[in-house]
Design a protein around this motif. Structure first.
Motif, PDB file in Angstrom:
ATOM      1  N   THR A   1       0.873  -1.151   0.060  1.00  9.40           N
ATOM      2  CA  THR A   1      -0.041   0.061   0.101  1.00  9.40           C
ATOM      3  C   THR A   1       0.807   1.205   0.134  1.00  9.40           C
ATOM      4  OG1 THR A   1      -1.660  -1.264   1.230  1.00  9.40           O
ATOM      5  CG2 THR A   1      -1.956   1.056   1.379  1.00  9.40           C
ATOM      6  N   VAL A   2       0.651   2.118  -0.761  1.00 13.55           N
ATOM      7  CA  VAL A   2       1.158   3.445  -0.946  1.00 13.55           C
ATOM      8  C   VAL A   2       0.523   4.572  -0.812  1.00 13.55           C
ATOM      9  CG1 VAL A   2       2.573   4.957  -2.300  1.00 13.55           C
ATOM     10  CG2 VAL A   2       2.868   2.513  -2.794  1.00 13.55           C
TER      11      VAL A   2
ATOM     12  N   LEU B   1      -5.495  12.557   0.966  1.00 17.00           N
ATOM     13  CA  LEU B   1      -4.592  11.767   0.624  1.00 17.00           C
ATOM     14  C   LEU B   1      -5.130  10.639  -0.357  1.00 17.00           C
ATOM     15  CD1 LEU B   1      -3.581  10.654   4.303  1.00 17.00           C
ATOM     16  CD2 LEU B   1      -2.738  12.476   2.878  1.00 17.00           C
ATOM     17  N   ILE B   2      -4.063  10.156  -1.122  1.00 20.23           N
ATOM     18  CA  ILE B   2      -4.331   9.230  -2.291  1.00 20.23           C
ATOM     19  C   ILE B   2      -3.752   7.706  -1.752  1.00 20.23           C
ATOM     20  CG2 ILE B   2      -3.694   8.578  -4.567  1.00 20.23           C
ATOM     21  CD1 ILE B   2      -3.441  11.692  -5.258  1.00 20.23           C
ATOM     22  N   GLU B   3      -4.534   6.762  -1.849  1.00 20.57           N
ATOM     23  CA  GLU B   3      -4.233   5.301  -1.523  1.00 20.57           C
ATOM     24  C   GLU B   3      -4.010   4.505  -2.654  1.00 20.57           C
ATOM     25  OE1 GLU B   3      -5.545   1.711   1.544  1.00 20.57           O
ATOM     26  OE2 GLU B   3      -6.884   3.502   1.189  1.00 20.57           O
ATOM     27  N   LEU B   4      -2.906   3.960  -2.752  1.00 17.79           N
ATOM     28  CA  LEU B   4      -2.574   3.083  -3.981  1.00 17.79           C
ATOM     29  C   LEU B   4      -2.279   1.786  -3.444  1.00 17.79           C
ATOM     30  CD1 LEU B   4      -0.399   5.812  -6.074  1.00 17.79           C
ATOM     31  CD2 LEU B   4      -2.912   5.285  -6.275  1.00 17.79           C
ATOM     32  N   HIS B   5      -2.322   0.789  -4.489  1.00 18.75           N
ATOM     33  CA  HIS B   5      -1.929  -0.707  -3.892  1.00 18.75           C
ATOM     34  C   HIS B   5      -1.335  -1.256  -5.183  1.00 18.75           C
ATOM     35  CE1 HIS B   5      -4.670  -0.567  -0.494  1.00 18.75           C
ATOM     36  NE2 HIS B   5      -5.544   0.155  -1.262  1.00 18.75           N
ATOM     37  N   ASN B   6      -0.495  -2.274  -4.914  1.00 18.67           N
ATOM     38  CA  ASN B   6       0.364  -3.093  -5.856  1.00 18.67           C
ATOM     39  C   ASN B   6      -0.886  -3.986  -6.730  1.00 18.67           C
ATOM     40  OD1 ASN B   6       0.110  -4.561  -3.485  1.00 18.67           O
ATOM     41  ND2 ASN B   6       1.277  -6.217  -4.694  1.00 18.67           N
ATOM     42  N   LYS B   7      -0.567  -4.422  -7.996  1.00 19.30           N
ATOM     43  CA  LYS B   7      -1.531  -5.078  -8.672  1.00 19.30           C
ATOM     44  C   LYS B   7      -1.137  -6.480  -8.494  1.00 19.30           C
ATOM     45  CE  LYS B   7      -2.833  -5.804 -13.641  1.00 19.30           C
ATOM     46  NZ  LYS B   7      -2.745  -5.239 -14.891  1.00 19.30           N
ATOM     47  N   PRO B   8      -2.107  -7.299  -8.024  1.00 24.51           N
ATOM     48  CA  PRO B   8      -2.016  -8.588  -7.670  1.00 24.51           C
ATOM     49  C   PRO B   8      -1.298  -9.350  -8.803  1.00 24.51           C
ATOM     50  CG  PRO B   8      -4.145  -8.116  -7.085  1.00 24.51           C
ATOM     51  CD  PRO B   8      -3.443  -6.848  -7.863  1.00 24.51           C
ATOM     52  N   PRO B   9      -0.436 -10.125  -8.925  1.00 18.69           N
ATOM     53  CA  PRO B   9       0.237 -10.965  -9.699  1.00 18.69           C
ATOM     54  C   PRO B   9      -0.639 -12.338  -9.940  1.00 18.69           C
ATOM     55  CG  PRO B   9       1.295 -11.361  -7.736  1.00 18.69           C
ATOM     56  CD  PRO B   9       0.679 -10.241  -7.479  1.00 18.69           C
ATOM     57  N   VAL B  10      -0.499 -12.829 -11.286  1.00 17.38           N
ATOM     58  CA  VAL B  10      -1.241 -13.927 -11.618  1.00 17.38           C
ATOM     59  C   VAL B  10      -0.230 -15.188 -11.422  1.00 17.38           C
ATOM     60  CG1 VAL B  10      -2.809 -14.991 -13.536  1.00 17.38           C
ATOM     61  CG2 VAL B  10      -2.691 -12.365 -12.899  1.00 17.38           C
TER      62      VAL B  10
ATOM     63  N   ASN C   1       9.627  -6.954  -7.976  1.00 16.07           N
ATOM     64  CA  ASN C   1       8.950  -6.494  -9.171  1.00 16.07           C
ATOM     65  C   ASN C   1       7.278  -6.236  -8.591  1.00 16.07           C
ATOM     66  OD1 ASN C   1      11.230  -7.365 -10.240  1.00 16.07           O
ATOM     67  ND2 ASN C   1      10.444  -9.080 -11.218  1.00 16.07           N
ATOM     68  N   PHE C   2       7.051  -5.006  -9.012  1.00 11.42           N
ATOM     69  CA  PHE C   2       5.690  -4.574  -8.543  1.00 11.42           C
ATOM     70  C   PHE C   2       5.163  -3.525  -9.637  1.00 11.42           C
ATOM     71  CE2 PHE C   2       8.599  -1.764  -6.361  1.00 11.42           C
ATOM     72  CZ  PHE C   2       7.752  -0.404  -6.785  1.00 11.42           C
ATOM     73  N   GLN C   3       3.748  -3.553  -9.560  1.00  9.47           N
ATOM     74  CA  GLN C   3       3.001  -2.451 -10.354  1.00  9.47           C
ATOM     75  C   GLN C   3       2.101  -1.923  -9.408  1.00  9.47           C
ATOM     76  OE1 GLN C   3       1.454  -4.537 -13.841  1.00  9.47           O
ATOM     77  NE2 GLN C   3       3.274  -4.622 -14.831  1.00  9.47           N
ATOM     78  N   ILE C   4       2.072  -0.425  -9.409  1.00 12.07           N
ATOM     79  CA  ILE C   4       1.040   0.242  -8.540  1.00 12.07           C
ATOM     80  C   ILE C   4      -0.224   0.728  -9.341  1.00 12.07           C
ATOM     81  CG2 ILE C   4       0.891   2.214  -6.955  1.00 12.07           C
ATOM     82  CD1 ILE C   4       2.599   0.102  -5.772  1.00 12.07           C
ATOM     83  N   ILE C   5      -1.412   0.408  -8.650  1.00  9.94           N
ATOM     84  CA  ILE C   5      -2.415   0.870  -9.317  1.00  9.94           C
ATOM     85  C   ILE C   5      -3.417   1.707  -8.339  1.00  9.94           C
ATOM     86  CG2 ILE C   5      -2.398  -1.005 -11.119  1.00  9.94           C
ATOM     87  CD1 ILE C   5      -4.381  -2.452  -9.397  1.00  9.94           C
ATOM     88  N   HIS C   6      -4.606   2.466  -9.079  1.00  9.31           N
ATOM     89  CA  HIS C   6      -5.547   3.010  -8.066  1.00  9.31           C
ATOM     90  C   HIS C   6      -6.709   2.095  -8.172  1.00  9.31           C
ATOM     91  CE1 HIS C   6      -8.206   6.020  -6.435  1.00  9.31           C
ATOM     92  NE2 HIS C   6      -7.238   6.776  -6.039  1.00  9.31           N
ATOM     93  N   SER C   7      -7.313   2.047  -7.068  1.00  2.61           N
ATOM     94  CA  SER C   7      -8.414   1.168  -6.877  1.00  2.61           C
ATOM     95  C   SER C   7      -9.468   1.442  -7.678  1.00  2.61           C
ATOM     96  CB  SER C   7      -9.051   0.974  -5.343  1.00  2.61           C
ATOM     97  OG  SER C   7      -7.901   0.818  -4.399  1.00  2.61           O
ATOM     98  N   ASP C   8      -9.553   2.519  -8.243  1.00  2.00           N
ATOM     99  CA  ASP C   8     -10.836   3.214  -9.039  1.00  2.00           C
ATOM    100  C   ASP C   8     -10.476   2.914 -10.402  1.00  2.00           C
ATOM    101  OD1 ASP C   8     -11.971   4.219  -6.898  1.00  2.00           O
ATOM    102  OD2 ASP C   8     -11.278   6.095  -7.112  1.00  2.00           O
ATOM    103  N   ASP C   9      -9.235   2.546 -10.800  1.00  2.00           N
ATOM    104  CA  ASP C   9      -9.078   2.337 -12.045  1.00  2.00           C
ATOM    105  C   ASP C   9      -7.893   1.406 -12.135  1.00  2.00           C
ATOM    106  OD1 ASP C   9      -8.486   2.254 -14.799  1.00  2.00           O
ATOM    107  OD2 ASP C   9      -8.103   4.206 -15.290  1.00  2.00           O
ATOM    108  N   ARG C  10      -8.121  -0.073 -12.244  1.00  2.00           N
ATOM    109  CA  ARG C  10      -6.920  -1.031 -12.105  1.00  2.00           C
ATOM    110  C   ARG C  10      -6.419  -1.161 -13.157  1.00  2.00           C
ATOM    111  NH1 ARG C  10      -7.909  -3.809  -7.213  1.00  2.00           N
ATOM    112  NH2 ARG C  10      -6.821  -5.574  -8.110  1.00  2.00           N
TER     113      ARG C  10
END
Length: 252
Positions: free
Chosen positions: A146-147, A182-191, A214-223
């Motif tokens: 979480t960022v 504030l803005i809350e971001l999360h890493n994209k779950p790997p498959v 290795n990670f990718q960061i996304i916003h919950s409103d637009d994954r």
């Protein structure tokens, strides 16, 4: 999804550039290099951040501090002076005792050292916070990240977060679910990939080494919209006959 290439960025003043929010709708592509050469660089490495464009532009350098109870990194805009007393000291990254929560500060004054009469404008800002959590599989599965970053005001300026004491700050506000401004971001779950027997993410060919980092960061409103991504690649350094891992970072 891969975004269309952004026009080249003009960086006239690197120190000003790194301290302001990224340009709206632009992709900022950087390369972070870790230097572990030297007597104690294995335990206290240095890091160098460059703008990865047509012309390589140095942005920041960081170094892990010695004699710190927690992971603590100094950040400077001068690659030759990584000291807290240097005039190019930008800020620092500090973790908690468990090493799973991190906060990025600028070079303002620590409120615990200035007293109650300290002017609010001179107090240090919290620029970002990162929280690592294990998942239901424990440490063997992909980590959750979480960022938390300050939001923007109507003039596209970062909302200043200047805690006066230990009962406030990005991590405290996140814990209390008070995320206003504030803005809350999360890493994209790997498959899970059956062929490779591992969790994978699509880095469009930019990452060459498998790693839990290795990670990718996304916003919950637009994954589908990537805010940032980082992955390890292997690059042979021209000055040394060995392979050095380099995180390849894209900030969007």
């Amino acid at each position: 999804e891969e975004r269309a290439p952004s026009p080249p960025l003009q960086v006239d003043d690197p120190q000003t550039f790194v301290l302001r929010p990224a340009p709206q709708g632009r992709t900022v592509r950087c390369r972070l290099t870790r230097d572990k050469r030297g007597m104690d660089k294995g335990m206290y490495p240095s890091y160098f951040l460059h703008l990865d464009a047509d012309r390589k532009v140095f942005l920041l350098a960081g170094r892990k501090r010695k004699r710190s109870k927690t992971a603590n990194y100094l950040i400077s805009s001068d690659p030759t002076n990584l000291s807290r007393g240097g005039e190019n000291f930008i800020g620092k990254l500090r973790s908690n005792l468990l090493g799973n929560r991190f906060t990025v500060f600028d070079n303002g004054q620590n409120p615990q050292r200035g007293g109650s009469s300290t002017d609010l404008g001179s107090l240090r800002q919290e620029l970002a916070a990162v929280i690592y959590e294990t998942n239901v599989l424990g440490f063997r599965g992909p980590r959750r990240m979480t960022v938390i970053i300050p939001g923007m005001n109507t003039e596209n300026e970062r909302v200043p977060i200047r805690p006066r004491n230990a009962s406030d700050g990005l991590l405290i506000r996140w814990q209390n679910k008070t995320l206003e401004s504030l803005i809350e971001l999360h890493n994209k779950p790997p498959v899970w990939n059956e062929d490779s027997g591992s969790y994978t993410l699509n880095f469009q060919g930019r990452v060459t080494q498998a790693s839990v980092k290795n990670f990718q960061i996304i916003h919950s409103d637009d994954r589908k919209y990537l805010q940032a991504r980082s992955g390890w690649s292997i690059e042979l350094l021209e000055s040394e006959n060995h392979q050095e891992p380099n995180p390849f970072v894209v900030k969007e």
